[in-house]
Design an enzyme around this catalytic site. Structure first.
Site, PDB file in Angstrom:
ATOM      1  N   GLY A 136       0.826  -1.129   0.149  1.00  0.00           N
ATOM      2  CA  GLY A 136       0.135   0.054  -0.012  1.00  0.00           C
ATOM      3  C   GLY A 136       0.852   1.256  -0.013  1.00  0.00           C
ATOM      4  N   SER A 137       2.092   1.058  -0.477  1.00  0.00           N
ATOM      5  CA  SER A 137       3.014   2.438  -0.411  1.00  0.00           C
ATOM      6  C   SER A 137       3.027   3.105  -1.657  1.00  0.00           C
ATOM      7  CB  SER A 137       4.232   1.860   0.011  1.00  0.00           C
ATOM      8  OG  SER A 137       4.879   1.031  -1.097  1.00  0.00           O
ATOM      9  N   SER A 202      11.049   3.160   0.721  1.00  0.00           N
ATOM     10  CA  SER A 202       9.618   2.566   1.330  1.00  0.00           C
ATOM     11  C   SER A 202       9.951   1.151   1.902  1.00  0.00           C
ATOM     12  CB  SER A 202       8.578   2.577   0.048  1.00  0.00           C
ATOM     13  OG  SER A 202       9.028   1.873  -0.896  1.00  0.00           O
ATOM     14  N   PHE A 203      11.155   0.560   1.844  1.00  0.00           N
ATOM     15  CA  PHE A 203      11.469  -0.834   2.050  1.00  0.00           C
ATOM     16  C   PHE A 203      10.678  -1.483   3.341  1.00  0.00           C
ATOM     17  CE2 PHE A 203      14.407  -3.644   4.553  1.00  0.00           C
ATOM     18  CZ  PHE A 203      14.837  -4.588   3.674  1.00  0.00           C
ATOM     19  N   SER A 216      10.264  -0.781  -9.384  1.00  0.00           N
ATOM     20  CA  SER A 216      10.589  -0.134  -8.278  1.00  0.00           C
ATOM     21  C   SER A 216      12.272  -0.022  -8.647  1.00  0.00           C
ATOM     22  CB  SER A 216      10.339  -0.741  -7.058  1.00  0.00           C
ATOM     23  OG  SER A 216      11.059  -0.501  -6.115  1.00  0.00           O
ATOM     24  N   GLY A 269      -2.800  -8.897 -14.452  1.00  0.00           N
ATOM     25  CA  GLY A 269      -2.902 -10.090 -13.508  1.00  0.00           C
ATOM     26  C   GLY A 269      -2.180 -10.090 -12.069  1.00  0.00           C
ATOM     27  N   ILE A 271       0.353 -11.095  -9.515  1.00  0.00           N
ATOM     28  CA  ILE A 271       1.884 -11.789  -9.314  1.00  0.00           C
ATOM     29  C   ILE A 271       1.912 -12.592  -8.143  1.00  0.00           C
ATOM     30  CG2 ILE A 271       4.373 -11.322  -9.283  1.00  0.00           C
ATOM     31  CD1 ILE A 271       3.738  -8.543 -10.478  1.00  0.00           C
ATOM     32  N   ARG A 411       6.495  14.009   5.447  1.00  0.00           N
ATOM     33  CA  ARG A 411       5.467  14.489   4.731  1.00  0.00           C
ATOM     34  C   ARG A 411       4.359  14.774   5.808  1.00  0.00           C
ATOM     35  NH1 ARG A 411       3.883  11.237  -0.338  1.00  0.00           N
ATOM     36  NH2 ARG A 411       3.886   9.723   1.211  1.00  0.00           N
ATOM     37  N   TYR A 472      15.924  13.304  -8.279  1.00  0.00           N
ATOM     38  CA  TYR A 472      15.022  13.215  -7.683  1.00  0.00           C
ATOM     39  C   TYR A 472      14.877  14.553  -6.932  1.00  0.00           C
ATOM     40  CZ  TYR A 472      12.374  10.811  -3.853  1.00  0.00           C
ATOM     41  OH  TYR A 472      11.399  10.334  -3.022  1.00  0.00           O
TER      42      TYR A 472
END
Ligand SMILES: Cc1cc2nc3c(=O)[nH]c(=O)nc-3n(C[C@H](O)[C@H](O)[C@H](O)COP(=O)(O)OP(=O)(O)OC[C@H]3O[C@@H](n4cnc5c(N)ncnc54)[C@H](O)[C@@H]3O)c2cc1C
Length: 552
Positions: A136-137, A202-203, A216, A269, A271, A411, A472
């Site tokens: 959900g990241s 986000s690991f 990613s 699909g 994974i 954030r 970035y």
């Protein structure tokens, strides 16, 4: 793995604070005009949310319960809200306000590939929509159901598919289930002496399947490659059966189906499993800090390192703005730290002729045997010297390594105080780096000026390749009091994204397309490219039931 907060990043009770960083509050006051000591605005309380009743026909519910047992079929309001969106800034703003999207009607957690197949079959037969869910990241709007979706929406959470299945030591390949979270995967691999080497920021809260479905990239991609390089074989449950790509090192069997699945964001699909490159855990791992007199000296050094025989694990350099931000986030310095820092500044100014306002902080990572690390450090040292850089040792690198997974909480810290902070990232050939950087800074600053708001824009280079690198950008601003935060955010974000595609860069290096970036896709891959993607999605999923509306 506990689910993240429904309204923000990470786990309940964990948050970013300025209190242990004495220079941060004055820095934020200076650049954003924001007093971080003022009372904060908390998110809407969960009990005040208006969560619609689930649209779950009895037949679909029974089929899902038969597929995974009733214990793994949830219509619990918190589960549904947690699975409704990812963690883009737009997601966070709306969740905090209690502005919910079309919430999934049911969350299902299959425990095997057979169960995934049964879930997909049940959903397809009931004309329901299926949205695979990893950690959900997503930062690109890849998880939110379309607002006007009238069919039942099933969120398929892969969390139970969390096993390392086997390691082929001879080929250095591991078979892994797709729902495994980063730390759990590395723990299982480390127990056998291996690592995947994929460490996105986000690991802690993202999964192997999510990394694959979004193409990613991790901070050590210079050594290990992006996820697209790490993944060899795939098993994917699709409407027409289980698609299997063999874990071969290379193949000439027409356009690559494996590549089509990479970045497919759930549209082709679910994974269930991947066979990935693994490497022996390195004997030595170190990240050294360097300073460069200017951004252009630092960029030239990064390019020369990429073009040299040195094989490092991390190349990262911050522009002068991000360098100043990094220094402002230092934790309480000791007297010795302060003395060393004063002595260093004097040395940089007087002996090396640095203008401290232009100075840029860099990190270079090294991994391998002690001999290899020593050799790489010497090779890089020679390049750094040529560009008037200075090594400042392993202390700053170790600090960066420790705090990189805390930074994503910032954030929420800003939103608590009414300010906005977000990122946009891209990649381009080395020859386009400076023009893209200049164009983005001009576009972002122009957008902030047009809004008449006080803001800050900063950048770093990371992920170096043979032919180019990733830039970035991070931007933050204090929106107009009483104004439309999301509209103002769109002005700045759009200016930056548009500058990417107008200047020969890609709309995203590793954050995927989702809905957030979809409007620029055609400018990135050309109109026939979009036609091809549409044909791929429509051919695979004629009923538009697999995560509709994402990418194109
Ligand atoms: C603060 C922050 C920092 C970040 N840092 C990085 C970074 O350093 N590098 C980076 O690459 N990204 C980063 N991201 C973006 C995000 O973490 C990645 O896109 C990540 O790969 C998503 O993985 P996930 O497991 O959370 O997937 P999710 O967010 O759950 O899903 C993302 C997409 O993949 C699909 N999906 C998920 N699992 C499967 C599956 N098994 N089968 C099919 N489709 C699936 C979903 O349907 C959705 O479309 C960051 C995001 C945030 C908010």
């Amino acid at each position: 793995m506990a689910a993240m907060k429904w309204w923000g990043w990470g786990l309940e009770g964990v948050e970013f604070t300025h209190e242990d960083k004495p220079d941060l509050a004055p820095f934020i006051k200076k650049v954003l005009g924001l007093d971080v000591g003022l009372p904060v605005t908390p998110p809407t309380r969960f009990q005040d949310l208006h969560i619609p009743e689930p649209n779950l026909p009895d037949g679909l519910r029974a089929a899902l319960e038969q597929a995974v047992t009733a214990a793994f079929v949830s219509v619990d309001p918190l589960d549904r809200v947690v699975h409704a969106r990812g963690k883009s800034l737009r997601d966070l703003i709306r969740q905090r306000r209690g502005d919910l999207p079309r919430v999934p009607d049911v969350v299902v957690s299959p425990g095997s590939e057979d169960e995934v197949t049964a879930v997909l079959r049940a959903a397809l037969d009931s004309d329901a929509v299926v949205i695979p869910f990893g950690g959900g990241s997503s930062i690109s709007g890849s998880l939110e159901p379309p607002a006007a979706e009238t069919r039942p929406v099933v969120s398929v959470d892969l969390v139970r598919l969390d096993k390392l299945l086997a390691i082929d030591r001879h080929s250095r390949l591991a078979r892994v289930q797709a729902g495994v979270f980063g730390p759990d995967l590395e723990r299982q691999l480390a127990a056998q002496g291996y690592t995947l080497g994929h460490f996105p920021d986000s690991f802690p809260h993202s999964t192997l399947g999510g990394w694959i479905a979004t193409r990613s990239s991790g901070m050590q991609s210079d050594r290990y490659g992006d996820v697209a390089d790490l993944v060899r074989g795939l098993r994917v449950v699709t409407p027409s059966g289980t698609l299997i790509t063999r874990p071969i090192p290379a193949s000439s069997t027409g356009p690559s189906v494996r590549e089509m699945l990479l970045g497919s964001e759930g549209r082709l699909g679910i994974i269930t499993e991947a066979t990935v490159h693994v490497r022996k855990l390195p004997e030595r791992r170190t990240i050294l800090g360097y300073l460069f007199p200017t951004w252009s000296d630092g960029l030239a050094a990064m390019r020369d390192i990429a073009a040299s025989e040195a094989s490092v694990s991390v190349t990262r350099i911050s522009d002068a703005h991000e360098t100043q931000f990094s220094f402002a986030t230092r934790k309480h310095p000791t007297l010795l730290d302060r003395l060393q820092s004063t002595a260093l500044q004097a040395f940089l100014k007087r002996r090396l002729n640095y203008d401290l306002d232009q100075m840029c902080l860099s990190f270079i990572g090294y991994e391998g045997s002690p001999g290899h690390v020593g050799q790489q450090r010497r090779a890089v040292g020679r390049i750094v010297k040529r560009h008037r850089g200075l090594c400042i040792g392993s202390g700053p690198g170790a600090l960066y390594d420790q705090k990189k997974f805390d930074t994503p909480y910032i954030r929420d810290f800003l939103l608590d105080r009414g300010a906005l902070g977000d990122v946009s990232e891209t990649a381009m050939p080395w020859s386009r780096l400076t023009p893209v950087y200049d164009a983005v800074i001009a576009a972002g600053s122009g957008a902030l000026a047009a809004l008449g708001v006080q803001g800050y824009l900063m950048c770093h280079l990371s992920h170096s390749y043979h032919a180019g690198a990733c830039l970035y950008f991070t931007f933050a601003f204090s929106p107009t009091p009483g104004g439309d935060m999301i509209a103002e955010y769109d002005v700045v974000k759009s200016a930056i994204q548009q500058a990417f595609v107008d200047n020969g860069a890609t709309l995203s290096h590793h954050h995927a397309v989702g809905t957030e970036h979809a409007q620029w896709l055609e400018q990135d891959i050309s109109a026939p490219g979009v036609v091809m993607l549409k044909a791929l999605f429509e051919g695979t999923d004629p009923g538009k039931q697999l995560n509709p509306g994402k990418i194109v």
